[in-house]
Each structure stands twice: as structure tokens, then as C-alpha cells.
Design an enzyme around this catalytic site. Structure first.
Site, mmCIF file in Angstrom:
data_model
loop_
_atom_site.group_PDB
_atom_site.id
_atom_site.type_symbol
_atom_site.label_atom_id
_atom_site.label_comp_id
_atom_site.label_asym_id
_atom_site.label_seq_id
_atom_site.Cartn_x
_atom_site.Cartn_y
_atom_site.Cartn_z
ATOM 1 N N ASP A 130 -56.592 -12.246 27.566
ATOM 2 C CA ASP A 130 -55.135 -12.180 27.476
ATOM 3 C C ASP A 130 -54.563 -11.954 28.872
ATOM 4 O O ASP A 130 -55.095 -11.177 29.662
ATOM 5 C CB ASP A 130 -54.721 -11.045 26.533
ATOM 6 N N ASN A 186 -51.012 -11.017 14.587
ATOM 7 C CA ASN A 186 -49.576 -10.793 14.406
ATOM 8 C C ASN A 186 -48.983 -11.990 13.673
ATOM 9 O O ASN A 186 -49.225 -13.135 14.067
ATOM 10 C CB ASN A 186 -48.891 -10.610 15.765
ATOM 11 N N VAL A 221 -46.484 -16.408 20.123
ATOM 12 C CA VAL A 221 -46.999 -17.772 20.302
ATOM 13 C C VAL A 221 -47.333 -18.354 18.927
ATOM 14 O O VAL A 221 -48.170 -17.806 18.201
ATOM 15 C CB VAL A 221 -48.259 -17.774 21.208
ATOM 16 N N HIS A 261 -53.888 -16.793 16.468
ATOM 17 C CA HIS A 261 -54.828 -16.193 17.417
ATOM 18 C C HIS A 261 -55.201 -14.811 16.931
ATOM 19 O O HIS A 261 -54.374 -14.084 16.387
ATOM 20 C CB HIS A 261 -54.252 -16.129 18.834
ATOM 21 N N HIS A 267 -56.390 -11.233 18.214
ATOM 22 C CA HIS A 267 -56.535 -10.361 19.383
ATOM 23 C C HIS A 267 -57.794 -9.518 19.187
ATOM 24 O O HIS A 267 -57.955 -8.872 18.137
ATOM 25 C CB HIS A 267 -55.359 -9.385 19.497
HETATM 26 P P1 AMP Z 1 -48.692 -12.507 19.935
HETATM 27 O O1 AMP Z 1 -47.614 -11.529 20.315
HETATM 28 O O2 AMP Z 1 -49.604 -12.017 18.862
HETATM 29 O O3 AMP Z 1 -48.140 -13.888 19.652
HETATM 30 O O4 AMP Z 1 -49.629 -12.621 21.212
HETATM 31 C C1 AMP Z 1 -49.478 -13.563 22.205
HETATM 32 C C2 AMP Z 1 -50.383 -13.133 23.333
HETATM 33 O O5 AMP Z 1 -50.583 -14.230 24.188
HETATM 34 C C3 AMP Z 1 -49.810 -11.989 24.201
HETATM 35 O O6 AMP Z 1 -50.708 -10.898 24.165
HETATM 36 C C4 AMP Z 1 -49.710 -12.611 25.582
HETATM 37 O O7 AMP Z 1 -49.992 -11.707 26.614
HETATM 38 C C5 AMP Z 1 -50.734 -13.741 25.496
HETATM 39 N N1 AMP Z 1 -50.510 -14.858 26.399
HETATM 40 C C6 AMP Z 1 -49.360 -15.552 26.583
HETATM 41 N N2 AMP Z 1 -49.525 -16.515 27.506
HETATM 42 C C7 AMP Z 1 -50.833 -16.440 27.898
HETATM 43 C C8 AMP Z 1 -51.624 -17.155 28.834
HETATM 44 N N3 AMP Z 1 -51.111 -18.158 29.558
HETATM 45 N N4 AMP Z 1 -52.923 -16.805 28.985
HETATM 46 C C9 AMP Z 1 -53.441 -15.793 28.263
HETATM 47 N N5 AMP Z 1 -52.735 -15.068 27.376
HETATM 48 C C10 AMP Z 1 -51.448 -15.381 27.196
#
Ligand code: AMP
Length: 115
Positions: A31, A88, A97, A101, A103
Site C-alpha cells: 500500500d 472495505n 478504490v 482489494h 488489505h
Molecule cells: P480502500 O480505502 O479500502 O479503498 O483502500 C484503498 C487503498 O489503496 C488505500 O489504502 C490507499 O493507500 C491504496 N492506494 C491507492 N493508490 C495506490 C497506489 N498507487 N499504490 C498502492 N496503494 C495505493
């Protein structure tokens, strides 16, 4: 064709990321804003928007994501100390996003309940 999400762009190597595992079903990478010493995202290659919209036909890949997260945790050396897997779903959970995914968080004591 809808615009690709950031995770599809990482999957397709259009955006750099520290990839720690990949196979036919998923990609796992660090992340960019880690919330723990180990913070890895396990992402299906298939663009499933979120767990709430996954189909029963996604069963195999969904199971694979969890087993892969456990395997990555082992590789990161946090199997014994413990770790948390988080998905999430939607605004109240802070989903940012729209590409499913998992975490993987560990390497420190994690609070419960989460904030
Ligand atoms: P969520 O809030 O569950 O949608 O998590 C999205 C996650 O994606 C967050 O923890 C961000 O820090 C991570 N994230 C966003 N852009 C990138 C990226 N380019 N590379 C790695 N992680 C990312």
C-alpha cells in the site's frame, strides 16, 4: 470502455508498485500509504468492483484472495505475531478504490474495535 482504476493500471504495469506476489488470479503489492509496518493489498486481476457486487461465479477467486493473503503474511513473517485482513465496502467503510482489494495489515498490535 470504462476508465481503468488505479489497481488495474498497477496490474497492467502502467503504474509502478512494489509487487510482492502475483499469479493467474491476483496481484499483491505494498500500500502506498501504509497503516502498519506490513500493509499489502491483494487484488484480483478481474475487475470486481467490490465484495457487495461480486457474483457467485467469483467464488473461486474470492477464496483465492484469502488464501493468498495468508500466504503473503507468511512470507512477510507475520503469521505467528498475527495480522488482520480487511475489505472495505462502500462509503461508511471508507472504500476509495472501486476494485475489490483485501488489505493485509500486521507487524504491530492492531486496535479493536477499528476506528
Ligand atoms: P480502500 O480505502 O479500502 O479503498 O483502500 C484503498 C487503498 O489503496 C488505500 O489504502 C490507499 O493507500 C491504496 N492506494 C491507492 N493508490 C495506490 C497506489 N498507487 N499504490 C498502492 N496503494 C495505493
Amino acid at each position: 470502455m470504462p476508465e481503468k482504476t488505479i489497481f488495474e493500471r498497477i496490474r497492467d504495469r502502467e503504474v509502478p508498485a512494489t509487487i510482492v506476489h502475483e499469479d493467474e488470479h491476483c496481484v499483491a503489492f505494498k500500500d502506498i500509504t501504509p497503516q502498519a509496518p506490513v500493509h499489502i493489498l491483494v487484488v484480483p486481476r478481474k475487475a470486481i468492483a467490490q465484495i457487495g457486487t461480486a457474483a457467485t461465479t467469483d467464488r473461486e477467486v474470492l477464496g483465492h484472495l484469502l488464501l493468498t493473503a495468508a500466504k503473503v503474511a507468511k512470507g512477510e513473517g507475520i503469521s505467528e505475531s498475527g495480522y488482520r485482513l480487511v475489505i472495505n465496502n462502500g462509503a461508511d467503510a471508507g472504500e476509495a478504490v472501486p476494485h475489490l482489494h483485501v488489505h493485509l495489515l500486521g507487524g504491530r498490535k492492531l486496535d479493536w474495535p477499528p476506528g
